[in-house]
Design an enzyme around this catalytic site. Structure first.
Site, short mmCIF file in Angstrom:
data_model
loop_
_atom_site.label_atom_id
_atom_site.label_comp_id
_atom_site.label_asym_id
_atom_site.label_seq_id
_atom_site.Cartn_x
_atom_site.Cartn_y
_atom_site.Cartn_z
N ARG A 167 -7.17 10.93 -7.27
CA ARG A 167 -8.49 10.03 -7.09
C ARG A 167 -10.01 10.92 -6.73
O ARG A 167 -10.96 10.20 -6.76
CB ARG A 167 -8.32 9.18 -5.78
CG ARG A 167 -7.61 7.81 -6.21
CD ARG A 167 -8.34 6.79 -6.82
NE ARG A 167 -9.72 6.80 -6.33
CZ ARG A 167 -10.10 6.12 -5.26
NH1 ARG A 167 -9.10 5.26 -4.71
NH2 ARG A 167 -11.36 5.99 -5.01
N TYR A 177 -14.11 -13.09 0.40
CA TYR A 177 -15.12 -11.73 0.06
C TYR A 177 -16.39 -12.40 -0.78
O TYR A 177 -17.45 -11.64 -0.34
CB TYR A 177 -14.21 -10.61 -0.64
CG TYR A 177 -13.39 -10.04 0.40
CD1 TYR A 177 -13.74 -8.95 0.88
CD2 TYR A 177 -11.97 -10.14 0.09
CE1 TYR A 177 -12.88 -8.16 1.78
CE2 TYR A 177 -11.08 -9.41 0.91
CZ TYR A 177 -11.48 -8.47 1.79
OH TYR A 177 -10.54 -7.80 2.67
N ARG A 226 0.74 -1.14 0.03
CA ARG A 226 -0.05 -0.03 -0.20
C ARG A 226 0.78 1.14 0.11
O ARG A 226 0.46 2.27 0.67
CB ARG A 226 -1.04 0.23 1.21
CG ARG A 226 -1.95 -0.96 1.25
CD ARG A 226 -3.33 -0.67 0.63
NE ARG A 226 -4.23 -1.91 0.47
CZ ARG A 226 -5.07 -2.16 1.33
NH1 ARG A 226 -5.54 -1.18 2.28
NH2 ARG A 226 -5.82 -3.25 1.24
N ARG A 230 -4.00 6.31 0.44
CA ARG A 230 -4.18 7.51 0.88
C ARG A 230 -3.36 8.06 1.72
O ARG A 230 -3.72 9.31 2.29
CB ARG A 230 -5.60 7.14 1.79
CG ARG A 230 -6.77 6.55 0.97
CD ARG A 230 -7.84 6.04 1.73
NE ARG A 230 -7.42 4.59 2.12
CZ ARG A 230 -8.10 3.91 2.86
NH1 ARG A 230 -9.39 4.10 3.09
NH2 ARG A 230 -7.78 2.66 3.07
N ASP A 249 -6.57 -4.00 -7.17
CA ASP A 249 -7.15 -4.45 -6.00
C ASP A 249 -7.15 -6.12 -6.19
O ASP A 249 -7.47 -6.55 -7.41
CB ASP A 249 -8.23 -3.99 -5.60
CG ASP A 249 -8.84 -4.47 -4.21
OD1 ASP A 249 -8.11 -3.79 -3.21
OD2 ASP A 249 -9.58 -5.33 -3.70
O1 CP3 Z 1 0.09 0.22 -3.32
C1 CP3 Z 1 -0.32 -1.21 -2.98
O2 CP3 Z 1 0.32 -1.89 -2.09
C2 CP3 Z 1 -1.01 -1.55 -4.33
C3 CP3 Z 1 -2.37 -1.53 -4.13
C4 CP3 Z 1 -3.22 -2.66 -3.53
C5 CP3 Z 1 -4.55 -2.12 -2.96
N1 CP3 Z 1 -5.26 -3.05 -2.60
C6 CP3 Z 1 -5.36 -0.64 -3.25
C7 CP3 Z 1 -6.41 -0.32 -2.53
C8 CP3 Z 1 -3.21 -3.80 -3.13
C9 CP3 Z 1 -1.79 -4.55 -3.17
C10 CP3 Z 1 -4.49 -4.24 -2.48
C11 CP3 Z 1 -4.54 -5.62 -2.20
C12 CP3 Z 1 -5.69 -5.91 -1.22
N2 CP3 Z 1 -7.19 -5.39 -1.25
C13 CP3 Z 1 -5.76 -6.85 -0.10
C14 CP3 Z 1 -4.40 -7.57 0.21
C15 CP3 Z 1 -3.52 -6.75 0.83
C16 CP3 Z 1 -3.74 -6.67 2.27
O3 CP3 Z 1 -4.09 -5.45 2.66
O4 CP3 Z 1 -3.69 -7.57 3.08
C17 CP3 Z 1 -6.89 -6.93 0.30
C18 CP3 Z 1 -7.33 -7.83 1.77
C19 CP3 Z 1 -7.74 -6.07 -0.34
C20 CP3 Z 1 -9.10 -5.71 -0.23
C21 CP3 Z 1 -9.36 -4.30 0.25
N3 CP3 Z 1 -9.53 -3.42 -0.88
C22 CP3 Z 1 -9.31 -3.88 1.44
C23 CP3 Z 1 -9.47 -4.37 2.69
C24 CP3 Z 1 -9.61 -2.17 1.33
C25 CP3 Z 1 -9.21 -1.26 2.32
C26 CP3 Z 1 -10.75 -0.59 2.76
C27 CP3 Z 1 -10.55 0.63 3.28
O5 CP3 Z 1 -11.19 1.60 2.54
O6 CP3 Z 1 -10.09 0.56 4.33
C28 CP3 Z 1 -9.64 -2.34 -0.23
C29 CP3 Z 1 -9.72 -0.92 -0.82
C30 CP3 Z 1 -8.40 -0.51 -1.46
N4 CP3 Z 1 -7.35 -1.33 -2.14
C31 CP3 Z 1 -7.74 0.77 -1.23
C32 CP3 Z 1 -6.57 1.04 -1.89
C33 CP3 Z 1 -5.73 2.17 -1.98
C34 CP3 Z 1 -8.62 2.16 -0.60
C35 CP3 Z 1 -9.68 2.62 -1.37
C36 CP3 Z 1 -9.36 4.30 -1.78
O7 CP3 Z 1 -8.22 4.78 -1.72
O8 CP3 Z 1 -10.41 4.67 -2.08
#
Ligand code: CP3
Length: 361
Positions: A58, A169, A45, A49, A94
């Site tokens: 975004r 999920y 990540r 954000r 994602d």
């Molecule tokens: O920079 C990076 O690491 C690449 C981007 C990335 C995202 N998701 C972007 C994202 C990666 C590698 C993921 C993988 C992902 N997504 C995982 C495995 C990694 C981990 O954290 O264990 C999981 C479990 C998800 C499912 C998911 N998607 C979650 C739990 C969330 C967060 C919810 C929240 O808002 O707190 C997301 C949304 C998400 N994926 C965001 C980002 C940047 C936030 C959304 C936003 O910025 O509007």
């Protein structure tokens, strides 16, 4: 960017050729277990954000919509590389994106995460999910191609969600703490479970192949929620499917990182599933992880909250992680899980510089 850092040669189908400096990058050397000039560092990540430039681009655009826009994916993936000079980029996407691409009705809700409209419960539900073909994700191919051109000698990590974590999920319909419905299917409806895991493993394998064929240099399989399982259940019901994905990625000739959260009891199995590098969360000291992963590299594992501590406290703990990592076959520095959104980017900048200048001699 200097013209020397750009990839100039292209194959006949327009795919950028591999930059000659890539093979010598600290990240790929560590992933292969070769000596490194410095401990390579990137952050899960790292795009997202915590970066004001991310929030700006975004604005008014949904998460999934952003992931399907090749120009935006390229820009967001590059942001932390420009700001921190990390040793690898991770493709901005994602784990549920490939499901969306094949037609599963889902959304990523701000502050919540992935939400699935019609959770999977029956064999018919599983059969209704199409397999992924490259034509489902042309924007991924386009984004990876443009990124490897921009990144030059900096490797791009492609990724996919592992079958158990993605299944959670799909079956729960959204984020879950206990994964109770998912595990109920695993224990109580083995044919449905097996079909679902096979389906997701196929989608993940195809999705990783698209990324590697377009130019990604390594892959990470995220089994973030595998820590909910006992070793016996992981071995019997999950590991064969993750093994299939990692084997398919291995056929593509790139290093494979396998990561989960709360997996101290699974690290050996996650390595045996076919990882070159095992990701370790911050709860397990690297020194305890090393004997478990055997002849493999490790990735991790500074507690992500340490960036909120005074800089000298953070760097002292980072030094301990680097020192412990020296006994590994290869060590890639990372946080023990993703960057927390309220993280101050200036602290990550200091951390990156500290890790990259830490003397290994
Ligand atoms: O920079 C990076 O690491 C690449 C981007 C990335 C995202 N998701 C972007 C994202 C990666 C590698 C993921 C993988 C992902 N997504 C995982 C495995 C990694 C981990 O954290 O264990 C999981 C479990 C998800 C499912 C998911 N998607 C979650 C739990 C969330 C967060 C919810 C929240 O808002 O707190 C997301 C949304 C998400 N994926 C965001 C980002 C940047 C936030 C959304 C936003 O910025 O509007």
């Amino acid at each position: 960017m200097s013209s020397a850092a750009r990839t100039t040669d292209r194959t006949s189908d327009g795919t950028p050729g591999r930059h000659p400096g890539l093979a010598d990058s600290a990240f790929l050397k560590a992933a292969r277990g070769e000596p490194v000039p410095h401990t390579p560092v990137w952050y899960m990540r790292q795009a997202g954000r915590s970066l004001p430039e991310y929030l700006r681009v975004r604005e008014g655009i949904g998460m999934l919509e952003s992931c399907m826009d090749a120009d935006l994916v390229t820009e967001i993936t590059m942001q932390p590389v420009r700001r921190y000079g990390v040793d690898a980029a991770i493709f901005f996407s994602d784990i549920v994106l490939p499901l969306k691409a094949v037609g599963v009705d889902l959304d990523i809700k701000p502050g919540i995460g992935p939400v699935v409209a019609n959770p999977v419960r029956t064999l018919a539900d599983v059969d209704a999910i199409p397999d992924l073909i490259p034509e489902h994700v042309p924007f991924i191919t386009a984004a990876v191609r443009s990124l490897v051109g921009e990144l030059g000698a900096t490797p791009l990590i492609g990724f996919a969600g592992a079958p158990f974590t993605v299944a959670s999920y799909l079956v729960e319909g959204g984020p879950s703490k206990e994964h109770a419905k998912t595990k109920a299917m695993m224990f109580g409806a083995p044919e449905v479970w097996d079909a679902l895991m096979r389906k997701i493993a196929g989608i993940a394998s195809a999705y990783l192949a698209v990324q590697v064929e377009a130019g990604a240099s390594a892959v990470q399989l995220f089994d973030s929620w595998a820590g909910a399982l006992t070793p016996d259940d992981y071995r019997a019901h999950v590991m064969p499917h993750s093994t299939r994905v990692l084997a398919a990625a291995g056929e593509l000739g790139v290093p494979r990182i396998h990561f989960g959260v709360g997996t101290s009891n699974l690290l050996g199995l996650m390595g045996e599933a076919g990882a070159d590098v095992v990701g370790v969360d911050w709860r397990t000291p690297l020194a305890s992880a090393l004997p478990l992963v055997g002849d493999r590299g490790v990735q991790g594992n500074l507690d992500p909250t340490l960036v909120f501590a005074p800089t000298d406290v953070m760097t002292a703990r980072a030094a301990q992680v680097i020192e412990a990592g020296r006994a590994a076959k290869g060590h890639i520095f990372n946080l023990g899980h993703g960057v927390i959104p309220s993280t101050d980017p200036a602290q990550l900048e200091r951390l990156t510089e500290f890790v990259q200048s830490y003397p290994l001699g």
